[in-house]
Each structure stands twice: as C-alpha cells, then as structure tokens.
Design a protein around this motif. Structure first.
Motif, PDB file in Angstrom:
ATOM      1  N   UNK A 167       0.267  -1.656   9.457  1.00  4.56           N
ATOM      2  CA  UNK A 167       1.181  -0.604   9.927  1.00  4.56           C
ATOM      3  C   UNK A 167       0.671   0.808   9.674  1.00  4.56           C
ATOM      4  N   UNK A 168      -0.187   0.967   8.672  1.00  3.50           N
ATOM      5  CA  UNK A 168      -0.687   2.308   8.357  1.00  3.50           C
ATOM      6  C   UNK A 168      -1.640   2.846   9.424  1.00  3.50           C
ATOM      7  N   UNK A 208      -4.051  -2.793  -0.910  1.00  7.77           N
ATOM      8  CA  UNK A 208      -2.763  -3.498  -0.800  1.00  7.77           C
ATOM      9  C   UNK A 208      -1.598  -2.533  -0.972  1.00  7.77           C
ATOM     10  N   UNK A 209      -0.496  -2.863  -0.316  1.00  8.92           N
ATOM     11  CA  UNK A 209       0.717  -2.077  -0.494  1.00  8.92           C
ATOM     12  C   UNK A 209       1.902  -3.021  -0.651  1.00  8.92           C
TER      13      UNK A 209
END
Length: 272
Positions: A167-168, A208-209
């Motif tokens: 999504x980023x 990672x998020x």
C-alpha cells in the motif's frame, strides 16, 4: 544504439505516465516518466523529453491521440503504458486493448524507436473490492508480453514482485502510484532498458509495518469505495472522464533540468 544512449525520450500513456500521485496540479506533477527522464539525463546530458500522456485515456484513445505526435518528435526512446482505464470498464476485451498497444509498438519500432512498456500488478491485491477483475489483469499482462516480444519491445515486469502491491507504493485512491511507487516504476524501466547504474533494487520489499485489524481493514474499504470508487463510477455512468478538457503537460521535446525545475516545467495545461 548502445544501451543507455538516448537523446529524445517521449512518454505515451494515461494518468500514471502523466504523474498523478506524485505532486499535484498546483505544484506540478512529476511521475515515473519525469523520473526516468532524470535518470536518462544523468547518463546522457542534453537529453530532451516530451510527455504526451493525459489522464483517463484508454489504450485506443492513446493510440489515436498520441501516436502521431510521438512519431513526429522522432524519439529514440519511448515508453508506452496503457490499459488500466480499459480494465476498469464494464466491457473489457484484452485482445482489443493489446491490439492498440501492438499498433503503437509496431509504428514506433518501425520508425527506429526503442520502446519499453510494463505489466500491471493485480489491482485486487491493492483494493480487495476490485478482486473480480483479477483475470482481466492476467489476460492484459499476457497480451502485453506477447505483443512486446513480437516487436522487440522491452518489458519492465512491474506486475510480478510482491512489493508492487504494498500500500505504501500507492495513493489513497489505490489506482495511482505514490511518489515512492513512481520512483520504483522509473527504476524498473531503467533496468529494463539496461540503463547504466540501474539494478533490481526496485523489487526489494519495504520494511515491515503493522497490519490493520479486520475491522480496520473493512472500514478502510468502505471509506475507499465512498471517496474514490463511487465518484469514479459516477463519471463513467455520465460518460465523463477525469481527462476531459486536458492536453499533454509537456507536448514538445524540452531539456531535462534539475528535479525542482522539472516540477515547474511540467505544470498542467487545460484546453480552451
């Protein structure tokens, strides 16, 4: 022509090539084509660049409106990126869309232009409500690869690495790349044409998020549908396009200067 030696670059396409998601109509749009032009200019001082893309255009419209002007500019490099606006319409024919792309590939390569295109990530992985068009994306990508192979067109496989659905790399509307997404697309295209200094770093995952909960994800889908999907469908039902009344932001070959100057150069123009 040896790899990387390009002096006249022309970009054909729709909103992604125009640069939506990377800047805005107030400060100017940048986008992957502008970024690729900057990469090219770093290797080829004196490069001139034109961007004929207009948001909302289908593959057929791009062929009809942009191919002739592109050929008149006699580019030695062209990017041709089209098909997403066709994918999202109720009636989609992959053969028809790739036929328009192939006509552009053929005309440009016959004129001695080196052409590069790209494949598309699965939109449903970015916007779950768009999952029903998964097969359309696969069919379009297969057609792009086949047409490109027939005409010696380079293909940046931006539809394959998992990071391209992060999504980023996308704006809130999930249809246009974010500045980071445009940066990665430009890097992929640079690698596809073997531009000196390019590599596959664009395929690497982001750090990672924290993932949203199920409820948060569901709420985000509903907000996206209300803010972006609904208005988009409304324009289609009214027979309108986001590109109505717009012309190419950079219709002539111009020198590529610094990043800040490029933003000023590419302010959008409206037709009378």
């Amino acid at each position: 022509m040896p790899s990387g030696e390009y002096m006249r670059y022309v970009a054909l396409g729709d909103s992604q090539t125009e640069g939506l998601g990377d800047g805005d109509d107030t400060v100017g749009l940048r986008g992957f084509a502008d970024r690729l032009a900057e990469h090219l200019a770093a290797v080829n001082p004196g490069l001139r660049y034109a961007n004929l893309a207009v948001r909302g255009r289908t593959a057929g419209q791009i062929r009809t409106e942009q191919l002739g002007p592109a050929l008149a500019l006699r580019p030695d490099l062209a990017t041709v990126v089209a098909g997403v606006n066709d994918l999202l319409r109720p009636r989609f024919n992959a053969a028809e869309v790739t036929g328009h792309l192939e006509e552009m590939f053929a005309a440009l390569t016959d004129a001695g232009t080196h052409v590069v295109t790209l494949t598309f990530p699965h939109i449903g992985a970015i916007a779950p409500l768009a999952r029903p068009i998964r097969s359309r994306v696969f069919d379009l990508n297969a057609g792009i690869r086949a047409a490109a192979a027939r005409h010696g067109v380079a293909v940046a496989e931006t539809g394959r690495p998992a990071v391209t659905t992060d999504p980023r790399l996308w704006t809130a509307d999930r249809l246009h790349a974010s500045p980071l997404g445009h940066e990665r697309i430009a890097a992929a295209l640079a690698q596809a044409i073997h531009l000196p200094g390019s590599d596959d770093a664009w395929t690497l995952p982001l750090p990672p998020q924290r993932l949203p909960s199920g409820w948060q994800a569901a709420g985000a889908e509903l907000r996206w549908a209300a803010a972006h999907l609904g208005p988009w469908l409304g324009r289609r039902l009214r027979g309108r396009s986001s590109g109505d009344g717009r012309t190419a932001k950079r219709p002539q070959l111009l020198p590529v200067s610094t990043t800040s100057d490029s933003a000023a150069d590419t302010g959008h123009r409206h037709s009378a």
